[in-house]
Design a protein around this motif. Sequence first.
Motif, PDB file in Angstrom:
ATOM      1  N   GLY A 204       0.804  -1.213   0.000  1.00 50.47           N
ATOM      2  CA  GLY A 204       0.000   0.000   0.000  1.00 50.47           C
ATOM      3  C   GLY A 204       0.833   1.258   0.000  1.00 50.47           C
ATOM      4  N   TYR A 205       2.061   1.177   0.511  1.00 51.51           N
ATOM      5  CA  TYR A 205       2.945   2.345   0.562  1.00 51.51           C
ATOM      6  C   TYR A 205       3.533   2.669  -0.804  1.00 51.51           C
ATOM      7  CZ  TYR A 205       6.396   5.571   2.550  1.00 51.51           C
ATOM      8  OH  TYR A 205       7.147   6.693   2.857  1.00 51.51           O
ATOM      9  N   ILE A 206       3.800   1.632  -1.609  1.00 51.65           N
ATOM     10  CA  ILE A 206       4.372   1.897  -2.940  1.00 51.65           C
ATOM     11  C   ILE A 206       3.321   1.969  -4.029  1.00 51.65           C
ATOM     12  CG2 ILE A 206       6.559   0.786  -2.320  1.00 51.65           C
ATOM     13  CD1 ILE A 206       5.652  -1.510  -4.320  1.00 51.65           C
ATOM     14  N   ALA A 207       2.066   1.585  -3.730  1.00 57.22           N
ATOM     15  CA  ALA A 207       1.009   1.580  -4.743  1.00 57.22           C
ATOM     16  C   ALA A 207       0.818   2.980  -5.312  1.00 57.22           C
ATOM     17  CB  ALA A 207      -0.297   1.074  -4.146  1.00 57.22           C
ATOM     18  N   THR A 208       0.483   3.055  -6.572  1.00 57.43           N
ATOM     19  CA  THR A 208       0.325   4.343  -7.233  1.00 57.43           C
ATOM     20  C   THR A 208      -0.892   5.118  -6.715  1.00 57.43           C
ATOM     21  OG1 THR A 208      -0.910   3.291  -9.034  1.00 57.43           O
ATOM     22  CG2 THR A 208       1.470   3.573  -9.334  1.00 57.43           C
ATOM     23  N   CYS A 209      -1.767   4.448  -5.967  1.00 55.52           N
ATOM     24  CA  CYS A 209      -2.939   5.117  -5.412  1.00 55.52           C
ATOM     25  C   CYS A 209      -2.754   5.515  -3.953  1.00 55.52           C
ATOM     26  CB  CYS A 209      -4.175   4.237  -5.548  1.00 55.52           C
ATOM     27  SG  CYS A 209      -4.042   2.660  -4.685  1.00 55.52           S
ATOM     28  N   PHE A 254      -6.442  -0.792   7.341  1.00 54.74           N
ATOM     29  CA  PHE A 254      -6.769   0.571   6.926  1.00 54.74           C
ATOM     30  C   PHE A 254      -6.060   0.917   5.615  1.00 54.74           C
ATOM     31  CE2 PHE A 254      -7.259   2.056  11.623  1.00 54.74           C
ATOM     32  CZ  PHE A 254      -8.496   1.453  11.697  1.00 54.74           C
ATOM     33  N   VAL A 255      -4.810   0.467   5.488  1.00 60.33           N
ATOM     34  CA  VAL A 255      -4.048   0.733   4.266  1.00 60.33           C
ATOM     35  C   VAL A 255      -4.746   0.103   3.058  1.00 60.33           C
ATOM     36  CG1 VAL A 255      -1.849   0.381   3.071  1.00 60.33           C
ATOM     37  CG2 VAL A 255      -1.866   0.930   5.519  1.00 60.33           C
ATOM     38  N   GLU A 256      -5.234  -1.121   3.232  1.00 54.42           N
ATOM     39  CA  GLU A 256      -5.945  -1.768   2.129  1.00 54.42           C
ATOM     40  C   GLU A 256      -7.219  -1.003   1.751  1.00 54.42           C
ATOM     41  OE1 GLU A 256      -5.753  -6.277   1.924  1.00 54.42           O
ATOM     42  OE2 GLU A 256      -5.617  -5.910   4.079  1.00 54.42           O
ATOM     43  N   THR A 257      -7.841  -0.374   2.740  1.00 44.15           N
ATOM     44  CA  THR A 257      -9.021   0.434   2.475  1.00 44.15           C
ATOM     45  C   THR A 257      -8.668   1.717   1.737  1.00 44.15           C
ATOM     46  OG1 THR A 257     -10.255  -0.407   4.382  1.00 44.15           O
ATOM     47  CG2 THR A 257     -10.857   1.776   3.585  1.00 44.15           C
ATOM     48  N   LEU A 258      -7.595   2.365   2.163  1.00 41.63           N
ATOM     49  CA  LEU A 258      -7.251   3.701   1.673  1.00 41.63           C
ATOM     50  C   LEU A 258      -6.314   3.680   0.476  1.00 41.63           C
ATOM     51  CD1 LEU A 258      -6.649   5.201   5.206  1.00 41.63           C
ATOM     52  CD2 LEU A 258      -8.635   5.612   3.752  1.00 41.63           C
ATOM     53  N   SER A 259      -5.559   2.589   0.320  1.00 42.99           N
ATOM     54  CA  SER A 259      -4.652   2.435  -0.824  1.00 42.99           C
ATOM     55  C   SER A 259      -4.994   1.104  -1.491  1.00 42.99           C
ATOM     56  CB  SER A 259      -3.191   2.484  -0.356  1.00 42.99           C
ATOM     57  OG  SER A 259      -2.298   2.334  -1.429  1.00 42.99           O
ATOM     58  N   SER A 260      -4.034   0.205  -1.620  1.00 41.28           N
ATOM     59  CA  SER A 260      -4.337  -1.093  -2.235  1.00 41.28           C
ATOM     60  C   SER A 260      -3.139  -2.019  -2.108  1.00 41.28           C
ATOM     61  CB  SER A 260      -4.659  -0.920  -3.721  1.00 41.28           C
ATOM     62  OG  SER A 260      -4.909  -2.183  -4.330  1.00 41.28           O
ATOM     63  N   CYS A 261      -3.408  -3.299  -2.175  1.00 43.58           N
ATOM     64  CA  CYS A 261      -2.341  -4.260  -2.444  1.00 43.58           C
ATOM     65  C   CYS A 261      -1.890  -4.088  -3.896  1.00 43.58           C
ATOM     66  CB  CYS A 261      -2.823  -5.683  -2.214  1.00 43.58           C
ATOM     67  SG  CYS A 261      -3.091  -6.100  -0.496  1.00 43.58           S
ATOM     68  N   THR A 262      -0.783  -4.732  -4.247  1.00 40.53           N
ATOM     69  CA  THR A 262      -0.231  -4.624  -5.591  1.00 40.53           C
ATOM     70  C   THR A 262      -0.015  -6.019  -6.169  1.00 40.53           C
ATOM     71  OG1 THR A 262       1.997  -4.463  -4.654  1.00 40.53           O
ATOM     72  CG2 THR A 262       0.841  -2.376  -5.105  1.00 40.53           C
ATOM     73  N   GLY A 263       0.840  -6.096  -7.184  1.00 38.26           N
ATOM     74  CA  GLY A 263       1.024  -7.339  -7.914  1.00 38.26           C
ATOM     75  C   GLY A 263       1.531  -8.500  -7.092  1.00 38.26           C
ATOM     76  N   GLU A 264       2.227  -8.231  -5.989  1.00 42.48           N
ATOM     77  CA  GLU A 264       2.713  -9.324  -5.140  1.00 42.48           C
ATOM     78  C   GLU A 264       1.546 -10.193  -4.677  1.00 42.48           C
ATOM     79  OE1 GLU A 264       5.751  -9.939  -1.378  1.00 42.48           O
ATOM     80  OE2 GLU A 264       4.455  -8.172  -1.364  1.00 42.48           O
ATOM     81  N   HIS A 265       0.452  -9.568  -4.283  1.00 42.14           N
ATOM     82  CA  HIS A 265      -0.697 -10.343  -3.827  1.00 42.14           C
ATOM     83  C   HIS A 265      -1.380 -11.067  -4.978  1.00 42.14           C
ATOM     84  CE1 HIS A 265      -0.574  -9.157   0.348  1.00 42.14           C
ATOM     85  NE2 HIS A 265      -1.700  -9.821   0.558  1.00 42.14           N
ATOM     86  N   ALA A 266      -1.414 -10.463  -6.146  1.00 43.43           N
ATOM     87  CA  ALA A 266      -2.021 -11.143  -7.295  1.00 43.43           C
ATOM     88  C   ALA A 266      -1.261 -12.426  -7.625  1.00 43.43           C
ATOM     89  CB  ALA A 266      -2.036 -10.208  -8.502  1.00 43.43           C
ATOM     90  N   ILE A 267       0.064 -12.361  -7.581  1.00 45.79           N
ATOM     91  CA  ILE A 267       0.885 -13.540  -7.884  1.00 45.79           C
ATOM     92  C   ILE A 267       0.640 -14.628  -6.851  1.00 45.79           C
ATOM     93  CG2 ILE A 267       3.236 -14.425  -8.147  1.00 45.79           C
ATOM     94  CD1 ILE A 267       4.032 -11.551  -9.040  1.00 45.79           C
ATOM     95  N   GLU A 268       0.618 -14.239  -5.561  1.00 46.64           N
ATOM     96  CA  GLU A 268       0.442 -15.259  -4.530  1.00 46.64           C
ATOM     97  C   GLU A 268      -0.941 -15.874  -4.578  1.00 46.64           C
ATOM     98  OE1 GLU A 268       0.208 -17.970  -1.861  1.00 46.64           O
ATOM     99  OE2 GLU A 268      -1.290 -16.371  -1.700  1.00 46.64           O
TER     100      GLU A 268
END
Length: 385
Positions: A204-209, A254-268
Amino acid sequence: MDIFNFYMPTRLFFGQGAVKKLARAKLPAGKGLIITGGTSTTRLGYVDKVAGALREGGHETIVYNKVQPNPTIEGVRECAALCRAEGCTFVAGLGGGSSIDTAKAVAIMATNEGDWWDYIHGGTGKGQRIKNDGLPLIAIPTTAGTGTEADPWTVVTNGEEKIGGGGDKCFPTISVVDPGFMMTVPPHLTAYQGFDALFHACEGYIATCASPVSEMFSLKAVELIAGALPEAVHNGGNADARADVALGSTLAGFVETLSSCTGEHAIEHALSAYHPALPHGAGLIMISEAYWKRFFASSGERLTALSRAMGKKDAAAPEDFIACLQSLRKACDVQTLRMSGYGIEPSDFGKIADNAQSTMGNLFRLDPRPLSREDIMEILAESYQ
């Protein structure tokens, strides 16, 4: 500064003994459905504590206790049918993320037409909009990892598709985070779950959103988890360490609510969709170093900031983040995880990459730089042991 959105409608009770707050919770009159899995929540008395607090508030409850570690669409349908048949007026998810995610889907299915998969975007989901508010939902985690008590998302498996879904109507009404419910989680699961929460915050910290608010929660979550997880793994009876990891996990929600997971979670998700015995957090740990190395050039300052949050105060380069991950893995005794131990073979990498892009491809759009199918296969190959 860019425009950003902050919406968090869940009332959160946190702390030792917080489950008692349910006795005074504002819930609709009628019967509640407690949704849980396996035998541990019953054996350890957590079901009785939740039912007792709700009974004190005037609510009868029934229990569905067949949630699987990776919740399936079949289980969601069975539980939703029970909820409708019993005329339940609210639901309570008690357990790991699987139980709470099941409860979120059931709450929606109880008030909307059709099937949960009708509201999934990606894969074979029908991509419909959720029209009606779900039943009021109580989230009571017994693990510190998913953060689902603080976000509007679910993860449900349908065959070989493991897809996140949800939206604003899937927020819990009330969340109770009682670290006392987490004291007996075994060391290896404590580690897997803690790393899951850590990566929620880091992604969530590096996500573009990412926004200024999500960044604040990210850094504090990373600080808490990295600082307390080794102690929680090796001394599960340390109430302070358990509470710090639990709070870090909730903040990462809260981070998942306000930002998002990224490709790492999609791969897993693709990895564990094909190999359900693979714990989600273990899969994330396996691919983490190869994944994060892809962002040295695009996100160097952010990776350095994450390194400092993990305790390396003199961090000066993005490579320090990999060193921090390696150190935390060793401290939590998860440095020897092997894909081959879960039946994953290099010949699987192509279909795993395709699955990740087709089911949760939107997450790759939030990576700091694009990851191609070839990139995903290279990440898997570099992670393979």
